[in-house]
Write an enzyme that holds these catalytic residues in place. Structure first.
Site, short mmCIF file in Angstrom:
data_model
loop_
_atom_site.label_atom_id
_atom_site.label_comp_id
_atom_site.label_asym_id
_atom_site.label_seq_id
_atom_site.Cartn_x
_atom_site.Cartn_y
_atom_site.Cartn_z
N LEU A 1 49.81 58.53 -36.45
CA LEU A 1 49.12 57.63 -35.53
C LEU A 1 47.81 57.19 -36.18
O LEU A 1 47.36 57.79 -37.15
CB LEU A 1 48.84 58.33 -34.21
CG LEU A 1 50.07 58.77 -33.40
CD1 LEU A 1 49.63 59.61 -32.21
CD2 LEU A 1 50.88 57.57 -32.96
N ALA A 2 47.19 56.18 -35.59
CA ALA A 2 45.93 55.69 -36.15
C ALA A 2 44.92 56.83 -36.29
O ALA A 2 44.20 56.90 -37.28
CB ALA A 2 45.36 54.57 -35.29
N GLU A 3 44.87 57.72 -35.30
CA GLU A 3 43.93 58.84 -35.36
C GLU A 3 44.51 60.07 -34.67
O GLU A 3 45.25 59.95 -33.69
CB GLU A 3 42.60 58.51 -34.66
CG GLU A 3 41.84 57.35 -35.24
CD GLU A 3 41.09 57.67 -36.51
OE1 GLU A 3 40.97 58.87 -36.84
OE2 GLU A 3 40.60 56.73 -37.15
N THR A 4 44.16 61.22 -35.19
CA THR A 4 44.34 62.50 -34.51
C THR A 4 42.97 63.14 -34.38
O THR A 4 42.25 63.28 -35.37
CB THR A 4 45.29 63.43 -35.29
OG1 THR A 4 46.59 62.82 -35.37
CG2 THR A 4 45.41 64.77 -34.61
#
Length: 259
Positions: A42-45
């Site tokens: 995903l774009a960020e964790t």
């Protein structure tokens, strides 16, 4: 560890910007956090570890650690204020970018983030080639923020990601005045596994700051015109800070079997 998937800056599932939120009960290595973020893709964790009355927060893309991320902070705050501390109205974080806080505002969550010094720089042929259209203005802060003549131009951009990476900046943003919003934008992130960020909070620390001064408005209604789309309300605060307001919806919860 328990992990949540939250769509941020939206009230509709499968729109906005998805983020994973991992709740740690003890510190794990940077390498393991990076592996988990790569697995999530995903774009960020976001990784949360309790510190005193608040939390230490760190953000990882599938390929690198970020110094600031708005949508994953909103997602983390949704988890804390609904699942961990449901009676609280605010959560505080320590981060690589300094102290951050998020509070409930009605059905929204308000992020208190820093702004960044913005400097106008010359528009270049390299920018035109990279974005696929010529900006009318270029503003450099943490990111390169290129202003285009219309919303239609921003929505139609098909950038050359290899050429974008040769330009200055952390993220390469495109923005313009909007038809129904104060501004529209797109955020390109070719150095990560997600080449276009669906809705970028940290980019709006600069985009909304620019439009607030340009339009002489303290509050900016912003729309991120990515395929998923997302909405933000941004308000300039005193002391070099900005409030980013948005909603979030939960998508999934799971357990990770790794140390």
């Amino acid at each position: 560890m328990k992990q949540y998937i939250i769509d941020a800056f939206t009230d509709t599932p499968f729109t906005g910007n998805p983020a994973a939120v991992c709740l740690l009960d003890h510190a794990i290595t940077d390498a393991r956090m990076q592996q988990i973020a790569a697995e999530n893709n995903l774009a960020e964790t976001a990784f949360l570890l309790r510190e005193g009355d608040g939390f230490r927060i760190r953000w990882f893309t599938p390929s690198m650690e970020e110094e600031l991320c708005g949508h994953a902070t909103l997602a983390a705050s949704f988890v804390i204020l609904n699942e961990i501390e449901p009676h609280a109205q605010q959560v505080s974080y320590t981060s690589i970018s300094g102290p951050l806080s998020v509070r409930r505002v009605g059905e929204c969550y308000e992020l208190n983030f820093p702004t960044f010094p913005l400097t106008e720089i010359p528009v270049t042929d390299a920018m035109e080639r990279a974005y696929g259209a010529r900006p009318i203005k270029a503003i450099l802060g943490l990111d390169l923020n290129c202003v285009f003549e219309s919303e239609d131009v921003v929505r139609a951009l098909t950038p050359d990601y290899a050429l974008l990476k040769a330009l200055p900046g952390r993220i390469w943003n495109a923005t313009s005045r909007g038809r129904t919003y104060d501004c529209v934008s797109r955020s390109f992130t070719p150095e990560t596994a997600v080449p276009e960020d669906p809705v970028c909070g940290s980019a709006h620390c600069q985009i909304a700051d620019y439009w607030a001064h340009t339009l002489q408005k303290r509050v900016i209604r912003a729309y991120q015109a990515s395929p998923r789309g997302g909405e933000l309300e941004c308000e300039l605060l005193d002391g070099g800070r900005i409030a980013l307001r948005g909603r979030a919806v939960p998508i999934a919860v799971c357990e990770l079997f790794c140390e």
